[in-house]
Design a protein around this motif. Structure first.
Motif, short mmCIF file in Angstrom:
data_model
loop_
_atom_site.label_atom_id
_atom_site.label_comp_id
_atom_site.label_asym_id
_atom_site.label_seq_id
_atom_site.Cartn_x
_atom_site.Cartn_y
_atom_site.Cartn_z
N PHE A 170 -4.28 -7.35 3.22
CA PHE A 170 -5.63 -6.83 3.35
C PHE A 170 -5.62 -5.37 3.81
O PHE A 170 -6.23 -4.51 3.19
CB PHE A 170 -6.43 -7.69 4.31
CG PHE A 170 -7.87 -7.28 4.43
CD1 PHE A 170 -8.73 -7.38 3.35
CD2 PHE A 170 -8.37 -6.77 5.62
CE1 PHE A 170 -10.05 -6.99 3.44
CE2 PHE A 170 -9.68 -6.38 5.74
CZ PHE A 170 -10.53 -6.49 4.64
N VAL A 171 -4.93 -5.09 4.90
CA VAL A 171 -4.94 -3.74 5.43
C VAL A 171 -3.52 -3.32 5.82
O VAL A 171 -2.76 -4.11 6.37
CB VAL A 171 -5.89 -3.63 6.65
CG1 VAL A 171 -5.46 -4.56 7.77
CG2 VAL A 171 -5.97 -2.20 7.17
N PRO A 219 -4.88 -8.34 10.18
CA PRO A 219 -4.81 -9.05 8.90
C PRO A 219 -4.06 -8.23 7.85
O PRO A 219 -4.61 -7.84 6.83
CB PRO A 219 -6.29 -9.21 8.53
CG PRO A 219 -6.94 -8.01 9.13
CD PRO A 219 -6.20 -7.72 10.40
N TRP A 255 -7.03 -1.87 1.98
CA TRP A 255 -7.46 -0.82 2.91
C TRP A 255 -6.24 -0.20 3.58
O TRP A 255 -5.22 -0.88 3.81
CB TRP A 255 -8.41 -1.38 3.96
CG TRP A 255 -9.68 -1.89 3.38
CD1 TRP A 255 -9.94 -3.16 2.97
CD2 TRP A 255 -10.87 -1.14 3.11
NE1 TRP A 255 -11.20 -3.27 2.46
CE2 TRP A 255 -11.81 -2.04 2.54
CE3 TRP A 255 -11.24 0.18 3.31
CZ2 TRP A 255 -13.08 -1.63 2.17
CZ3 TRP A 255 -12.51 0.59 2.94
CH2 TRP A 255 -13.41 -0.31 2.38
N GLY A 294 -8.01 -6.30 15.49
CA GLY A 294 -7.81 -6.71 14.11
C GLY A 294 -8.91 -7.56 13.55
O GLY A 294 -9.36 -7.36 12.40
N ASN A 295 -9.40 -8.53 14.33
CA ASN A 295 -10.46 -9.41 13.84
C ASN A 295 -11.74 -8.64 13.56
O ASN A 295 -12.42 -8.88 12.55
CB ASN A 295 -10.73 -10.52 14.86
CG ASN A 295 -9.56 -11.47 15.02
OD1 ASN A 295 -8.79 -11.65 14.08
ND2 ASN A 295 -9.42 -12.05 16.19
N GLU A 350 -11.36 -6.46 10.41
CA GLU A 350 -11.48 -7.28 9.19
C GLU A 350 -12.94 -7.65 8.92
O GLU A 350 -13.40 -7.62 7.78
CB GLU A 350 -10.63 -8.54 9.32
CG GLU A 350 -10.68 -9.41 8.08
CD GLU A 350 -9.81 -10.65 8.20
OE1 GLU A 350 -9.55 -11.29 7.16
OE2 GLU A 350 -9.39 -10.98 9.33
N ARG A 351 -13.69 -7.99 9.98
CA ARG A 351 -15.09 -8.36 9.80
C ARG A 351 -15.89 -7.20 9.21
O ARG A 351 -16.76 -7.40 8.36
CB ARG A 351 -15.68 -8.79 11.14
CG ARG A 351 -17.11 -9.31 11.05
CD ARG A 351 -17.62 -9.79 12.38
NE ARG A 351 -16.90 -10.96 12.85
CZ ARG A 351 -16.08 -10.97 13.89
NH1 ARG A 351 -15.88 -9.86 14.58
NH2 ARG A 351 -15.44 -12.06 14.25
N ARG A 390 -14.56 -6.56 5.34
CA ARG A 390 -14.81 -7.63 4.36
C ARG A 390 -16.16 -7.42 3.65
O ARG A 390 -16.35 -7.92 2.54
CB ARG A 390 -14.80 -9.00 5.03
CG ARG A 390 -13.43 -9.50 5.45
CD ARG A 390 -12.53 -9.75 4.27
NE ARG A 390 -11.23 -10.28 4.69
CZ ARG A 390 -10.20 -10.45 3.88
NH1 ARG A 390 -10.31 -10.12 2.59
NH2 ARG A 390 -9.05 -10.92 4.33
#
Length: 703
Positions: free
Chosen positions: A55-56, A83, A136, A148-149, A152-153, A156
């Motif tokens: 993802f990143v 992530p 990303w 990190g969470n 990602e939020r 997304r």
């Protein structure tokens, strides 16, 4: 004519001419490469099996002097919870003592500052090696913390196939304003809080990084990267108002940013700057605990929604009598709590756990207040707490009443305004349903799968004189040992007139207890030195209980000490029950033979006493050990407690311990001690003379 004048044949002359031009071209090309971006083909490229889609990808620039401190702490904290993938980009010759640290050494790059070449080379390397593997890409420094969470939020909800540049928009400071060659609508993403690029943005800008590096207009690396993105991608950094909070840049010039209150951490995605590794670990612990609390709340909410029975609510708790009604404790503006139920709960600083919970309550309140704030054109910000009330109902939950000062801000023109307002909040937190777990599972959870658990407790006892008191200590300890507790006693013995009687008691104790003596001779008494010598011969994984000869210990206390002390993780400072002078006891207290009686006129729990401690030997020395320069009475325990509290790797637990009773004795305060020790000694002496009830009773008789 030129060819013929050389005397060579035309075919051979053309061949030599071609070879000469080729050599010149490759020489020129090599010199151009050496003065521009490094040869990316020569940089360590990822193996094919590492090119899994993610993802990143986060690239962190660091220098040789920080690779084993800042960079390593990043790797061991937040980098484990993103992530995607985290890589550390360093100069060509940089090495590390940590073999697992994922370093990318850039050919031809050094640690010179400002790091334009390193930054542009890092972005080009990520594009060349991972363009199709991640959605990303983040440019970051080694003093940045990323949640990190939360990252990602945010991402997304965005399309990586479109051009995006995210971060905190900057125009330069006041002195630089207008001097950075920025257009009217231009800006740049400040490098400190991090720069996030979509895959499409990186794809468009990567072919032009070399040209941008050759035409720098300022010495600021982040300004030039933003200029390059603006020119060749066609997007500027996000102007959104929220980005100042999401990509947070602490304006403090001190290296101790985020060492105090962590309120600004709650709403942020990235935090900058965090210079000290200890502060990085502190912030990481705070973030992980907050994440765990959120998961617990979500679990409780899901359980209540899926349960057929009605959920527990504080509003359903209607007391049937005055005795069943829980009273509130008062919290004032200085964060001092006044307990309303009993003299054994003194005025004291609010515990960290309560401050943390109140902070979470305030955050939740303002998240609700500010829902759809952008659409409404207004926002509420917490300023301070005037006062509050708190009560805990063990069967139901916690009640809060808070009187708060708020900032009410309207930011939509033409009615922009900022007002200070005052509001009351009434909050009820319900407890989650009780869950029964086994003791073995709890031990495995608290101590870790591979953690050492000691069931043998080594009691370290400094002793000089007082043979009769030691005899009482031995007699009581024998009753504890008979019940099968695994104990050993180490007496650190100083010479004294009654030393012979003390040694007779020690010989008697050898029949039922593992006991040893550390001889101190005629040395000046120092409790810190004595306790240090007492455990010197023990291995690091030995459980120590540091105590005094005036203490009585129950079997339950031994068991709780073993459970509450965790190797390399937790130190236990029990709050002991300390007796008042028997002269102030009531008649009923004098008739009681059992010392484990906790009457209000008999004694009090010493909330500000730190003399007794349980910890492992390795942990004692890892936090700094005792200050052996302190002699006489007191202060060495406070010094050790402060070291434990400040230790980034250790957790301190404090709790009233009914199984430890300090028997009253007269205290002599040597006036030759340092003033701080004399003051502490006199305060302890005064606090142990009598209870408030006894003093009130005496005053009534005098009047």
């Amino acid at each position: 004519m030129f060819i013929r004048s050389t005397g060579l044949r035309p075919g051979r002359s053309l061949l030599l001419l071609f070879i000469g031009i080729s050599i010149g071209f490759f020489t020129t090309w090599h010199l151009w490469r050496s003065s521009s971006l490094p040869a990316f083909a020569e940089c360590p490229a990822p193996q094919e099996h590492e090119k899994a889609n993610g993802f990143v990808l986060i690239g962190i620039m660091t220098a040789a002097k920080y690779v084993d401190s800042r960079a390593f702490n990043v790797w061991k904290t937040w980098a484990q919870h993103v992530p995607g993938k985290v890589l550390f980009f360093v100069a060509e010759t940089t090495t590390s003592i940590h073999p697992d640290l994922p370093l990318i050494r850039l050919k031809g790059v050094d640690d010179s500052y400002p790091p334009q070449k390193k930054s542009f080379a890092m972005m080009k390397w990520m594009a060349d090696n991972y363009m199709d593997s991640f959605e990303w890409f983040v440019r970051a420094d080694d003093d940045l913390y990323i949640k990190g969470n939360e990252l990602e939020r945010l991402l997304r909800g965005l399309d990586p196939s479109r051009s995006h540049a995210l971060g905190q928009a900057g125009l330069g400071n006041t002195a630089e304003y207008g001097l950075l060659a920025l257009g009217v609508s231009d800006n740049y993403c400040m490098g400190g809080p991090g720069v996030v690029l979509s895959r499409e943005s990186l794809r468009k800008v990567s072919p032009h990084l070399q040209a941008c590096l050759e035409h720098l207009l300022t010495g600021h690396e982040d300004v030039e990267l933003g200029r390059c993105i603006r020119k060749h991608v066609g997007v500027a950094c996000t102007w959104n108002y929220e980005m100042q909070a999401l990509f947070h840049n602490n304006q403090s010039t001190s290296t101790k940013a985020y060492s105090g209150s962590l309120d600004e951490v709650k709403s942020a995605i990235t935090l900058h700057p965090i210079k000290e590794p200890s502060i990085m670990r502190r912030v990481h612990s705070y973030v992980r605990i907050s994440h765990l609390n959120n998961l617990r709340e979500k679990r409780a909410q899901l359980l209540s929604e899926t349960s057929s029975s009605p959920s527990i609510s504080l509003q359903r708790n209607w007391p049937s009598s005055l005795q069943d009604m829980s009273v509130f404790d008062l919290i004032d503006t200085n964060r001092i709590i006044f307990c309303s139920d009993g003299v054994n709960c003194p005025r004291h600083t609010l515990e960290q756990r309560i401050r943390g919970e109140m902070g979470r309550v305030v955050t939740t309140l303002f998240d609700g207040f500010n829902e759809n704030a952008r659409q409404r054109g207004r926002v509420l910000q917490f300023q301070n707490l005037q006062y509050g009330y708190l009560r805990v109902i063990p069967k139901y939950g916690v009640d809060y009443i808070m009187d708060m000062i708020l900032w009410f801000k309207k930011f939509r023109p033409p009615h922009r305004t900022t007002l200070s307002v005052r509001r009351h909040a009434y909050v009820q937190q319900t407890f989650a349903p009780l869950k029964s777990i086994s003791e073995s599972w709890m031990r495995g959870t608290l101590h870790g799968e591979n953690a050492h658990i000691s069931y043998r407790m080594h009691i370290i006892l400094p002793l000089k004189g007082r043979s009769e008191i030691f005899s009482r200590f031995a007699t009581h300890l024998r009753s504890v040992c008979i019940r099968g507790e695994k104990l050993s006693l180490i007496v650190v013995l100083y010479s004294s007139p009654d030393e012979a009687d003390t040694r007779k008691t020690i010989d008697m104790m050898k029949s039922f207890l593992d006991i040893s003596i550390v001889e101190m001779g005629n040395e000046s008494f120092s409790r810190g030195i004595a306790l240090t010598r007492g455990c010197a011969h023990l291995p690091d994984d030995s459980l120590l209980f540091l105590t005094d000869v005036d203490m009585l210990i129950s079997c339950d206390a031994v068991h709780r000490i073993q459970l509450n002390t965790i190797y390399k993780s937790q130190v236990y400072f029990p709050i002991v029950f300390s007796e008042f002078s028997p002269d102030s006891w009531s008649e009923n207290d004098r008739l009681l033979a059992d010392s484990f009686h906790y009457g209000r006129r008999r004694g009090y729990f010493r909330h500000f006493g730190y003399g007794l401690a349980a910890l492992y030997k390795g942990d004692l020395f890892s936090i700094g050990g005792f200050n052996t320069n302190i002699t006489g009475w007191g202060m060495e325990d406070v010094d050790l407690f402060e070291k434990a509290v400040k230790s980034p790797s250790m957790r301190v637990i404090r709790a009233p311990e009914p199984g430890l009773v300090h028997i009253y004795h007269q205290i002599h305060c040597d006036p030759s001690m340092p003033p701080a020790q004399v003051t502490m000694c006199q305060g302890s002496k005064a606090a142990s003379l009598s209870s408030i009830d006894s003093l009130v009773h005496s005053l009534n008789h005098l009047s």
